[in-house]
Design a protein around this motif. Structure first.
Motif, short mmCIF file in Angstrom:
data_model
loop_
_atom_site.label_atom_id
_atom_site.label_comp_id
_atom_site.label_asym_id
_atom_site.label_seq_id
_atom_site.Cartn_x
_atom_site.Cartn_y
_atom_site.Cartn_z
N GLN A 16 -0.02 -11.99 -19.16
CA GLN A 16 -0.21 -11.30 -17.89
C GLN A 16 0.83 -11.73 -16.86
O GLN A 16 1.42 -10.89 -16.16
CB GLN A 16 -1.61 -11.56 -17.35
N LEU A 17 1.09 -13.04 -16.74
CA LEU A 17 2.10 -13.51 -15.81
C LEU A 17 3.49 -13.05 -16.22
O LEU A 17 4.31 -12.67 -15.37
CB LEU A 17 2.04 -15.03 -15.70
N SER A 18 3.77 -13.06 -17.51
CA SER A 18 5.07 -12.63 -17.99
C SER A 18 5.31 -11.16 -17.68
O SER A 18 6.42 -10.76 -17.31
CB SER A 18 5.19 -12.89 -19.49
N ASN A 19 4.30 -10.32 -17.81
CA ASN A 19 4.45 -8.91 -17.49
C ASN A 19 4.73 -8.69 -16.01
O ASN A 19 5.50 -7.80 -15.64
CB ASN A 19 3.19 -8.14 -17.90
N VAL A 20 4.13 -9.51 -15.16
CA VAL A 20 4.37 -9.37 -13.72
C VAL A 20 5.77 -9.84 -13.36
O VAL A 20 6.49 -9.19 -12.58
CB VAL A 20 3.30 -10.15 -12.93
N LEU A 21 6.19 -10.98 -13.91
CA LEU A 21 7.51 -11.50 -13.58
C LEU A 21 8.63 -10.64 -14.16
O LEU A 21 9.69 -10.49 -13.54
CB LEU A 21 7.65 -12.94 -14.10
N ASN A 22 8.41 -10.07 -15.33
CA ASN A 22 9.44 -9.26 -15.99
C ASN A 22 9.34 -7.77 -15.66
O ASN A 22 10.17 -6.99 -16.15
CB ASN A 22 9.35 -9.45 -17.50
N LEU A 23 8.35 -7.38 -14.84
CA LEU A 23 8.19 -5.98 -14.43
C LEU A 23 8.06 -5.05 -15.63
O LEU A 23 8.73 -4.02 -15.72
CB LEU A 23 9.37 -5.54 -13.55
N ARG A 24 7.20 -5.40 -16.55
CA ARG A 24 7.05 -4.62 -17.77
C ARG A 24 5.83 -3.70 -17.67
O ARG A 24 4.76 -4.12 -17.25
CB ARG A 24 6.88 -5.54 -18.98
N ASN A 25 6.03 -2.47 -18.07
CA ASN A 25 4.96 -1.47 -18.20
C ASN A 25 4.16 -1.31 -16.91
O ASN A 25 2.96 -1.03 -16.94
CB ASN A 25 4.01 -1.85 -19.34
N ALA A 26 4.84 -1.44 -15.77
CA ALA A 26 4.17 -1.29 -14.47
C ALA A 26 2.90 -2.14 -14.42
O ALA A 26 1.81 -1.68 -14.07
CB ALA A 26 3.85 0.17 -14.18
N ALA A 27 3.05 -3.41 -14.78
CA ALA A 27 1.89 -4.31 -14.85
C ALA A 27 1.25 -4.50 -13.49
O ALA A 27 0.03 -4.64 -13.37
CB ALA A 27 2.32 -5.66 -15.43
N SER A 28 2.05 -4.50 -12.44
CA SER A 28 1.52 -4.71 -11.09
C SER A 28 2.34 -3.87 -10.11
O SER A 28 3.44 -4.28 -9.72
CB SER A 28 1.57 -6.19 -10.71
N PRO A 29 1.83 -2.72 -9.69
CA PRO A 29 2.60 -1.92 -8.73
C PRO A 29 2.80 -2.60 -7.38
O PRO A 29 3.81 -2.37 -6.71
CB PRO A 29 1.75 -0.64 -8.59
N PHE A 30 1.84 -3.43 -6.96
CA PHE A 30 1.96 -4.09 -5.66
C PHE A 30 1.56 -5.55 -5.83
O PHE A 30 0.40 -5.87 -6.11
CB PHE A 30 1.06 -3.41 -4.63
N THR A 31 2.53 -6.43 -5.70
CA THR A 31 2.32 -7.87 -5.86
C THR A 31 2.56 -8.57 -4.53
O THR A 31 3.59 -8.32 -3.87
CB THR A 31 3.27 -8.45 -6.92
N ILE A 32 1.64 -9.43 -4.15
CA ILE A 32 1.77 -10.23 -2.93
C ILE A 32 2.03 -11.68 -3.32
O ILE A 32 1.35 -12.23 -4.19
CB ILE A 32 0.50 -10.14 -2.06
N ILE A 33 3.00 -12.29 -2.67
CA ILE A 33 3.31 -13.70 -2.85
C ILE A 33 2.96 -14.42 -1.57
O ILE A 33 3.55 -14.15 -0.51
CB ILE A 33 4.79 -13.92 -3.21
N LEU A 34 2.00 -15.32 -1.63
CA LEU A 34 1.58 -16.10 -0.48
C LEU A 34 2.25 -17.48 -0.56
O LEU A 34 2.10 -18.18 -1.55
CB LEU A 34 0.06 -16.26 -0.46
#
Length: 352
Positions: A16-34
């Motif tokens: 799951q983290l790898s998909n978000v960091l690598n922008l694969r398959n639209a894993a997370s359209p909107f990501t917030i970094i706090l």
């Protein structure tokens, strides 16, 4: 069906983290970094940019805080645009030639509060029209002034962003995480630093070790801790903590520049985190796992009885037990009552 074993859960979380960091398959359209003053989001953002450029992704950097950027990025100086319409138009121009892009916003607070950009218009432009992903940074120390809220019950910008985000990544200092774990194991209060201490003076991040058991500062500077919350379309969320070290040239292949292997690990797998003493409950859980689980209740009390105690319990005569046996089987229970001096015996009522 979710993961059933510990190994499956670990592989699922890292994927799951790898998909978000690598922008694969639209894993997370909107990501917030706090982030905070103790741990800025720059290492995480740099890692996402490196991975995006390795996959030939168009990266649009909407800058509110930096004047200079990498030449490979399409940088938009947000403070040069006077209105929200002009800023959205500049973002649309940077996204037009590419089928899929990544939009990085280094300050969501300035975007929503100072520039007054409507969040719905931003989603419609980037996520819906251009099928791209949004990654925004929000500094947790920034609090909106009271007069900015339209009413007393209106949510803050951070609450609105957390409600609409599909992934929330909270950056934390590895040294602080180790100190907090060490304090919990000693059953002492976790020391508050920076703005949380509400003390006047210079805010100094916790980056240096305090004792010999703490890892060296060079080990701490090699990575950060990420507390991630992944949200599915059904509304169910999954949380996990990771350790992300700095990427090295050997992590990417030379000809194509693709990532060879994911090097983000669970925080519980880090050697420095595992070397800290575990609590009594964690040791009991490990012993129970090694013994194959078991159906008995995990308690500090001894609940089983010896033969002598079991025989003594069977010989105990319960109150009014004789009333249940008097008269033989079929008579049922009776009430045994002995009159006292305060009782008034009426012969007439007794005859009736």
């Amino acid at each position: 069906m979710g993961p059933t074993t510990k190994a499956q859960h670990e592989r699922h979380s890292i994927l799951q983290l790898s998909n978000v960091l690598n922008l694969r398959n639209a894993a997370s359209p909107f990501t917030i970094i706090l982030d905070s003053l103790h741990q800025p989001a720059s290492p995480l953002v740099a890692e996402m940019i490196i991975r995006g450029l390795s996959r030939k992704t168009n990266i649009v950097y909407v800058s509110f805080e930096r004047k200079f950027s990498h030449p490979a990025l399409h940088t938009i100086q947000a403070w040069t645009h006077s209105s929200p319409t002009n800023l959205l138009s500049a973002i649309s121009t940077a996204l037009n030639p590419h089928p899929q892009s990544l939009v990085l916003i280094d300050s969501l607070y300035d975007l929503l509060v100072d520039k007054q950009v409507d969040l719905n218009d931003l989603f419609q432009l980037i996520a819906v029209k251009h099928s791209s992903s949004i990654v925004g940074i929000y500094h947790t120390e920034l609090q909106p002034p009271p007069h900015d809220a339209p009413s007393t019950y209106a949510p803050t910008p951070l609450e609105t962003l957390k409600y609409t985000a599909t992934t929330i990544l909270t950056c934390a200092s590895f040294a602080q995480v180790l100190e907090e774990k060490r304090a919990r194991e000693r059953s002492v209060a976790v020391a508050t630093t920076g703005l949380l201490s509400e003390a006047e003076g210079v805010v100094q991040p916790l980056t240096a070790p305090k004792n010999t058991s703490t890892p060296t500062s060079t080990d701490i500077s090699k990575g950060i801790v990420i507390h991630a919350e992944f949200r599915r379309r059904s509304g169910r969320s999954e949380t996990e903590s990771f350790f992300l070290r700095r990427s090295a040239p050997t992590d990417f292949s030379t000809p194509s520049g693709a990532l060879l292997r994911e090097f983000a690990i669970l925080l519980s797998r880090h050697p420095s985190f595992q070397s800290l003493p575990h609590s009594h409950s964690e040791e009991q859980d490990k012993e129970q796992e090694q013994q194959g689980g078991g159906s008995e209740m995990n308690s500090t009390f001894k609940l089983d009885l010896t033969d002598k105690q079991r025989a003594a319990r069977e010989n105990v005569v319960l109150p009014y037990f004789d009333a249940q046996r008097e008269g033989g089987v079929g008579e049922g229970g009776r009430i045994l009552y002995e009159m006292g001096w305060e009782d008034d015996f009426d012969e007439e009522e007794d005859e009736i």
